[in-house]
Design an enzyme around this catalytic site. Sequence first.
Site, PDB file in Angstrom:
ATOM      1  N   GLY A 278      -6.442  82.757   8.324  1.00  0.00           N
ATOM      2  CA  GLY A 278      -5.222  82.195   8.890  1.00  0.00           C
ATOM      3  C   GLY A 278      -4.114  83.229   8.970  1.00  0.00           C
ATOM      4  N   LEU A 279      -2.879  82.755   8.870  1.00  0.00           N
ATOM      5  CA  LEU A 279      -1.697  83.612   8.966  1.00  0.00           C
ATOM      6  C   LEU A 279      -1.703  84.413  10.263  1.00  0.00           C
ATOM      7  CD1 LEU A 279      -1.092  85.016   5.387  1.00  0.00           C
ATOM      8  CD2 LEU A 279       0.117  83.199   6.551  1.00  0.00           C
ATOM      9  N   CYS A 280      -2.051  83.742  11.346  1.00  0.00           N
ATOM     10  CA  CYS A 280      -1.992  84.435  12.629  1.00  0.00           C
ATOM     11  C   CYS A 280      -1.276  83.550  13.652  1.00  0.00           C
ATOM     12  CB  CYS A 280      -3.357  84.862  13.112  1.00  0.00           C
ATOM     13  SG  CYS A 280      -4.596  83.585  13.048  1.00  0.00           S
ATOM     14  N   GLY A 281      -0.201  82.938  13.208  1.00  0.00           N
ATOM     15  CA  GLY A 281       0.620  82.159  14.118  1.00  0.00           C
ATOM     16  C   GLY A 281      -0.120  80.947  14.657  1.00  0.00           C
TER      17      GLY A 281
END
Lengths: 286, 139
Positions: free
Chosen positions: A86-89
Amino acid sequence: MAGAKEIRTKIASIKNTQKITKAMEMVAASKMRKAQERMLATRPYADKIQNVVAHVSHAHPEYHHPYLVEREAQRVGLIIISTDRGLCGGLNINLFKSVINAMKEWDDAGLEIDLTLIGTKSNAFFKRLSGNITATATHLGDAPSIIELIGTVKVMLDAYEEGKIDRLCLAHNVFENTMSQNPVIRQLIPVAGEADEQLKTHWDYIYEPESKLVMDALMIRYIESLVYQGVVENVACEQAARMVAMKSATDNAGDLIDELQLIYNKARQAAITQEISEIVSGAAAV
Amino acid sequence: MAMTLHVDIVSAEAEIFSGTATMIFAPAEMGEVGIAPRHAPLLTRLKPGEVRVQTQEGEELSFFVSGGILEIQPHVVTVLSDTAIRADDLDEAQALEARERAEKMLADKTADIDYAKAQAELAQSMAQLAAIKKLRDRR
């Protein structure tokens, strides 16, 4: 002195977060460059095999490969490529949204859907949705190799050949540039034959050993290369999206720190003023 | 000037060779083939083996391919090389594996429940924290 210490610890913790997001941004930037190179490296193969397939689909050989024949769809196969982490907008969510819209359209048209999922994020998401999941592949890493995809793609190709699905689509993100990645869903099988005007003169290959075997091998590789390209492109998208997301997180942390610093300064000032006035009034009383 | 062919050797993951040649040899499935310029169009599968390219300078370059497809047009030769070692039963095994992964993931209900539970707990404690903060601010 109300909360000056609290504010200071808060600033320190935001600074730590900022360091992390900054580091992630830089890692994503360097990985993105590599992913883009990898994306370009897959182009020659894809272009070449596309040319051959385009020609073969127009050459009218004695054997018509099933992937070239349009049939009435009752069941659609969909390969969804997502990221592993994750952590990709909004990269994955945007893709899933367009997939769900497409699935709803198919559903309304009375089509059933089979899913093949690539990437842990799509696994977690589509597991909860109704839909028949036939195969998955996860943890392909930053440098995916085609070997890991052969089996996953074969499940769908087998289903097509057995007549379980009548159409195969691929959903992934397309890398426009660093700032924008767009979800697309495109049809893999039946292979959409573009009318090529240049191929007016009819010539055909000599097939060795025979057209069926060669065509089978060719078509399987063609579909695999399309899926592989999707995976590689998705990695580039992931890194770009992460870079942008982490950059905005770093900026936000900076804003927050500035704001808190101001509040902290005011609190400190108030405390000092108070102390001085206490001393002065104490001295006056003596 | 001697006649030449344009040769592209590509694999799905990278471009391996691109240039002109006077002759190329490849391990086709029906036996090794040598291709000179103006060869008839041909499409064939390759066996694992060596592709040799004779350049204009008389050098001979050799590349290993683990199978693939060879496309020949009168002045262009394309080798679509496999990076993976392919065999029908090997592919089958991999397909089976992918299918098993899907089944395992779907059967893995406990993990899902744990995840949902953890998420619910997280939401709850977040709400608690927010409430505490509100109370503190009011004071």
